[in-house]
Design a protein around this motif. Structure first.
Motif, PDB file in Angstrom:
ATOM      1  N   ASP A  38      32.819  25.031 -42.884  1.00 21.55           N
ATOM      2  CA  ASP A  38      32.949  25.962 -43.901  1.00 21.55           C
ATOM      3  C   ASP A  38      31.394  26.555 -44.601  1.00 21.55           C
ATOM      4  OD1 ASP A  38      31.898  23.432 -44.525  1.00 21.55           O
ATOM      5  OD2 ASP A  38      33.026  22.847 -45.901  1.00 21.55           O
ATOM      6  N   VAL A  39      31.222  27.132 -45.455  1.00 22.89           N
ATOM      7  CA  VAL A  39      29.702  27.598 -45.812  1.00 22.89           C
ATOM      8  C   VAL A  39      29.087  26.887 -46.780  1.00 22.89           C
ATOM      9  CG1 VAL A  39      28.720  29.802 -45.961  1.00 22.89           C
ATOM     10  CG2 VAL A  39      30.981  29.658 -45.290  1.00 22.89           C
ATOM     11  N   ASP A  40      29.696  25.657 -47.275  1.00 22.04           N
ATOM     12  CA  ASP A  40      29.454  24.797 -48.329  1.00 22.04           C
ATOM     13  C   ASP A  40      28.029  24.021 -47.770  1.00 22.04           C
ATOM     14  OD1 ASP A  40      30.073  24.307 -50.778  1.00 22.04           O
ATOM     15  OD2 ASP A  40      30.506  21.992 -50.458  1.00 22.04           O
ATOM     16  N   PHE A  41      27.611  24.063 -46.796  1.00 25.27           N
ATOM     17  CA  PHE A  41      26.223  23.291 -46.221  1.00 25.27           C
ATOM     18  C   PHE A  41      25.038  24.220 -46.836  1.00 25.27           C
ATOM     19  CE2 PHE A  41      26.638  26.465 -42.877  1.00 25.27           C
ATOM     20  CZ  PHE A  41      25.230  26.710 -42.615  1.00 25.27           C
ATOM     21  N   TYR A  42      25.391  25.374 -47.109  1.00 23.56           N
ATOM     22  CA  TYR A  42      24.294  26.181 -47.505  1.00 23.56           C
ATOM     23  C   TYR A  42      23.553  25.813 -48.684  1.00 23.56           C
ATOM     24  CZ  TYR A  42      21.734  30.714 -47.778  1.00 23.56           C
ATOM     25  OH  TYR A  42      20.991  31.728 -47.561  1.00 23.56           O
ATOM     26  N   SER A  43      24.278  24.927 -49.527  1.00 24.52           N
ATOM     27  CA  SER A  43      23.628  24.501 -50.960  1.00 24.52           C
ATOM     28  C   SER A  43      22.516  23.273 -50.717  1.00 24.52           C
ATOM     29  CB  SER A  43      24.685  24.448 -51.857  1.00 24.52           C
ATOM     30  OG  SER A  43      26.085  24.050 -51.429  1.00 24.52           O
ATOM     31  N   TYR A  44      22.602  22.734 -49.516  1.00 25.38           N
ATOM     32  CA  TYR A  44      21.809  21.390 -49.494  1.00 25.38           C
ATOM     33  C   TYR A  44      20.558  21.546 -48.489  1.00 25.38           C
ATOM     34  CZ  TYR A  44      25.899  19.344 -52.141  1.00 25.38           C
ATOM     35  OH  TYR A  44      26.881  19.366 -52.793  1.00 25.38           O
ATOM     36  N   THR A  45      19.574  21.267 -48.783  1.00 19.05           N
ATOM     37  CA  THR A  45      18.471  21.299 -47.737  1.00 19.05           C
ATOM     38  C   THR A  45      18.395  20.727 -46.655  1.00 19.05           C
ATOM     39  OG1 THR A  45      17.018  21.447 -49.959  1.00 19.05           O
ATOM     40  CG2 THR A  45      15.830  21.762 -47.751  1.00 19.05           C
ATOM     41  N   SER A  46      18.871  19.399 -46.704  1.00 18.23           N
ATOM     42  CA  SER A  46      19.057  18.715 -45.586  1.00 18.23           C
ATOM     43  C   SER A  46      19.917  19.237 -44.365  1.00 18.23           C
ATOM     44  CB  SER A  46      18.916  17.019 -45.660  1.00 18.23           C
ATOM     45  OG  SER A  46      20.122  16.929 -46.464  1.00 18.23           O
ATOM     46  N   PHE A  47      21.112  19.687 -45.020  1.00 15.65           N
ATOM     47  CA  PHE A  47      22.200  20.304 -44.097  1.00 15.65           C
ATOM     48  C   PHE A  47      21.733  21.678 -43.389  1.00 15.65           C
ATOM     49  CE2 PHE A  47      25.903  18.178 -46.683  1.00 15.65           C
ATOM     50  CZ  PHE A  47      25.457  16.974 -46.568  1.00 15.65           C
ATOM     51  N   ALA A  89      34.692  16.697 -51.428  1.00 15.03           N
ATOM     52  CA  ALA A  89      36.085  16.340 -51.342  1.00 15.03           C
ATOM     53  C   ALA A  89      36.353  15.465 -49.980  1.00 15.03           C
ATOM     54  CB  ALA A  89      36.781  17.722 -50.925  1.00 15.03           C
ATOM     55  N   ALA A  90      37.535  14.789 -49.945  1.00 14.30           N
ATOM     56  CA  ALA A  90      37.648  13.644 -48.641  1.00 14.30           C
ATOM     57  C   ALA A  90      37.242  14.430 -47.422  1.00 14.30           C
ATOM     58  CB  ALA A  90      38.862  12.980 -48.977  1.00 14.30           C
ATOM     59  N   ASN A  91      37.732  15.116 -47.260  1.00 12.50           N
ATOM     60  CA  ASN A  91      37.703  15.938 -45.904  1.00 12.50           C
ATOM     61  C   ASN A  91      36.468  16.268 -45.421  1.00 12.50           C
ATOM     62  OD1 ASN A  91      40.302  16.072 -44.565  1.00 12.50           O
ATOM     63  ND2 ASN A  91      40.922  17.992 -45.346  1.00 12.50           N
ATOM     64  N   LEU A  92      35.689  16.758 -46.677  1.00 11.23           N
ATOM     65  CA  LEU A  92      34.384  17.540 -46.493  1.00 11.23           C
ATOM     66  C   LEU A  92      33.350  16.485 -46.044  1.00 11.23           C
ATOM     67  CD1 LEU A  92      33.931  20.411 -46.587  1.00 11.23           C
ATOM     68  CD2 LEU A  92      32.941  19.992 -48.703  1.00 11.23           C
ATOM     69  N   SER A 108      22.110  10.234 -45.010  1.00 12.22           N
ATOM     70  CA  SER A 108      21.720   9.796 -46.232  1.00 12.22           C
ATOM     71  C   SER A 108      22.359  10.594 -47.523  1.00 12.22           C
ATOM     72  CB  SER A 108      20.284   9.445 -46.497  1.00 12.22           C
ATOM     73  OG  SER A 108      19.237  10.650 -46.414  1.00 12.22           O
ATOM     74  N   VAL A 109      22.090  11.908 -47.306  1.00 15.24           N
ATOM     75  CA  VAL A 109      22.528  12.977 -48.425  1.00 15.24           C
ATOM     76  C   VAL A 109      24.124  12.547 -48.325  1.00 15.24           C
ATOM     77  CG1 VAL A 109      22.947  15.326 -48.865  1.00 15.24           C
ATOM     78  CG2 VAL A 109      20.709  14.519 -48.285  1.00 15.24           C
ATOM     79  N   THR A 110      24.827  12.544 -47.344  1.00 15.06           N
ATOM     80  CA  THR A 110      26.361  12.366 -47.439  1.00 15.06           C
ATOM     81  C   THR A 110      26.744  11.206 -48.073  1.00 15.06           C
ATOM     82  OG1 THR A 110      26.329  13.548 -45.099  1.00 15.06           O
ATOM     83  CG2 THR A 110      28.281  12.604 -45.840  1.00 15.06           C
ATOM     84  N   ASP A 111      25.850  10.274 -47.908  1.00 17.35           N
ATOM     85  CA  ASP A 111      26.096   8.768 -48.401  1.00 17.35           C
ATOM     86  C   ASP A 111      26.053   8.998 -50.005  1.00 17.35           C
ATOM     87  OD1 ASP A 111      26.555   5.864 -48.284  1.00 17.35           O
ATOM     88  OD2 ASP A 111      24.595   6.030 -49.381  1.00 17.35           O
ATOM     89  N   LEU A 112      24.979   9.637 -50.225  1.00 18.69           N
ATOM     90  CA  LEU A 112      24.803   9.933 -51.846  1.00 18.69           C
ATOM     91  C   LEU A 112      25.635  10.780 -52.535  1.00 18.69           C
ATOM     92  CD1 LEU A 112      22.365   9.114 -53.773  1.00 18.69           C
ATOM     93  CD2 LEU A 112      21.615  11.505 -53.561  1.00 18.69           C
ATOM     94  N   LEU A 113      26.262  11.719 -51.778  1.00 16.88           N
ATOM     95  CA  LEU A 113      27.473  12.734 -52.209  1.00 16.88           C
ATOM     96  C   LEU A 113      28.602  11.872 -52.313  1.00 16.88           C
ATOM     97  CD1 LEU A 113      26.856  15.949 -50.446  1.00 16.88           C
ATOM     98  CD2 LEU A 113      26.270  15.665 -52.741  1.00 16.88           C
ATOM     99  N   HIS A 114      28.830  11.159 -51.342  1.00 18.09           N
ATOM    100  CA  HIS A 114      30.148  10.243 -51.377  1.00 18.09           C
ATOM    101  C   HIS A 114      30.156   9.201 -52.561  1.00 18.09           C
ATOM    102  CE1 HIS A 114      33.652   8.874 -49.105  1.00 18.09           C
ATOM    103  NE2 HIS A 114      33.177   7.412 -49.391  1.00 18.09           N
ATOM    104  N   ASP A 115      29.033   8.792 -52.758  1.00 19.79           N
ATOM    105  CA  ASP A 115      28.892   7.742 -53.927  1.00 19.79           C
ATOM    106  C   ASP A 115      29.090   8.602 -55.095  1.00 19.79           C
ATOM    107  OD1 ASP A 115      28.659   5.641 -52.349  1.00 19.79           O
ATOM    108  OD2 ASP A 115      26.465   5.257 -52.762  1.00 19.79           O
ATOM    109  N   ALA A 116      28.756   9.556 -55.162  1.00 20.57           N
ATOM    110  CA  ALA A 116      28.610  10.514 -56.390  1.00 20.57           C
ATOM    111  C   ALA A 116      29.897  10.812 -56.702  1.00 20.57           C
ATOM    112  CB  ALA A 116      27.666  11.936 -56.442  1.00 20.57           C
ATOM    113  N   GLY A 117      31.180  10.907 -56.052  1.00 15.87           N
ATOM    114  CA  GLY A 117      32.232  11.132 -56.497  1.00 15.87           C
ATOM    115  C   GLY A 117      32.991  12.282 -55.854  1.00 15.87           C
ATOM    116  N   ARG A 118      34.168  12.583 -56.451  1.00 22.85           N
ATOM    117  CA  ARG A 118      35.061  13.540 -55.638  1.00 22.85           C
ATOM    118  C   ARG A 118      34.391  15.098 -56.051  1.00 22.85           C
ATOM    119  NH1 ARG A 118      39.735  13.182 -52.965  1.00 22.85           N
ATOM    120  NH2 ARG A 118      40.152  10.969 -52.401  1.00 22.85           N
ATOM    121  N   SER A 119      33.842  15.135 -57.136  1.00 24.85           N
ATOM    122  CA  SER A 119      33.465  16.494 -57.601  1.00 24.85           C
ATOM    123  C   SER A 119      32.557  17.043 -56.840  1.00 24.85           C
ATOM    124  CB  SER A 119      32.894  16.438 -59.039  1.00 24.85           C
ATOM    125  OG  SER A 119      31.665  15.432 -59.046  1.00 24.85           O
ATOM    126  N   TYR A 120      31.542  16.352 -56.053  1.00 22.51           N
ATOM    127  CA  TYR A 120      30.623  16.903 -55.182  1.00 22.51           C
ATOM    128  C   TYR A 120      31.123  17.009 -53.849  1.00 22.51           C
ATOM    129  CZ  TYR A 120      26.841  16.382 -58.543  1.00 22.51           C
ATOM    130  OH  TYR A 120      26.040  16.433 -59.570  1.00 22.51           O
TER     131      TYR A 120
END
Lengths: 152, 152
Positions: free
Chosen positions: B34-43, B117-120, B103-115
């Motif tokens: 998906d094109v969602d990676f575009y919003s995070y620097t490390s991705f 989705a489970a699949n992503l 580490s960013v994925t871990d942080l997003l995972h902890d931040a909850g479903r709003s940031y």
């Protein structure tokens, strides 16, 4: 080969170890000035890695200082090999810790003031920068000792 | 030394390069579905590094395949040195990208479903794991070629 600069027991190596000790202590200090780092995994990881890096570089700093100022210690290939491997593993751990800290800090900085007060974020950035410097010095030490290894 | 396994032009090196190509392509694919990676620097950084790693490993895969199946190419010290340095730099970039993504994925995972989705999130984790595997293979290639270098 006995006076290869940067290898164990030379004054260049002493300078490298001194730099590692200073930068790793500074990185730990900037991270631990408040207890807020506890809530993020990658900050905890940085603290753990620094807890390994500081005793390692302090020990080798003492060995180098003894070699330079008092009496040159004999170099055994097995000990040099252990030092090379230790430095290499430590440099990988430091690079991983520094980059994860930097990326998490960047994310928190973008997320806005609620997650990261202005002072706190710049302190985390400084900590990551110190960890990067410590990584480069540790990798340089490893390369210099690896260069010395075949001549023993 | 001519048949040192893992050095340029052997079948073990071909297997290493094949693994690097597969893992780096898989990492890029998992990140870019998906094109969602575009919003995070490390991705974005991971995608950039993979854009360097894929052509590099593909080129060396072709060279190794030519050496193994058609005709062994002569090994020149200067070319081996360039390959060693390239692999080393690439392995550092890959490790930094993999750890920052993790580490960013871990942080997003902890931040909850709003940031996230489970699949992503699981897709990002897979991408980071593939990048770690690619790092280890790239570092192994670099070490094998470094081992070959003094005998040339």
């Amino acid at each position: 080969m006995d006076n290869l600069p940067g290898a164990l027991g030379t004054s260049a190596s002493l300078a490298l170890r001194l730099g590692q000790t200073v930068f790793s202590s500074a990185s730990l200090l900037f991270m631990c000035l408040d207890v807020d780092f506890y809530s993020y995994t990658s900050f905890c990881y940085l603290v753990t890695v620094m807890g390994l890096a500081i005793p390692w570089s302090l020990t080798l700093l003492v060995v180098d200082a003894h070699s330079v100022f008092i009496r040159c210690l004999p170099r055994q290939p097995r000990i040099i090999l252990v030092i090379v491997l230790g430095d290499l593993v430590l440099s990988f751990l430091l690079l991983a810790a520094a980059s994860s800290t930097a990326s998490v800090t960047d994310l928190l900085h973008d997320a806005g003031r609620s997650y990261c007060a202005a002072n706190l974020c710049s302190r985390y950035q400084l900590s990551a920068a110190m960890a990067f410097l410590c990584w480069s010095l540790s990798f340089a030490s490893s390369l210099f000792n690896l260069w010395l290894l075949p001549s023993l």
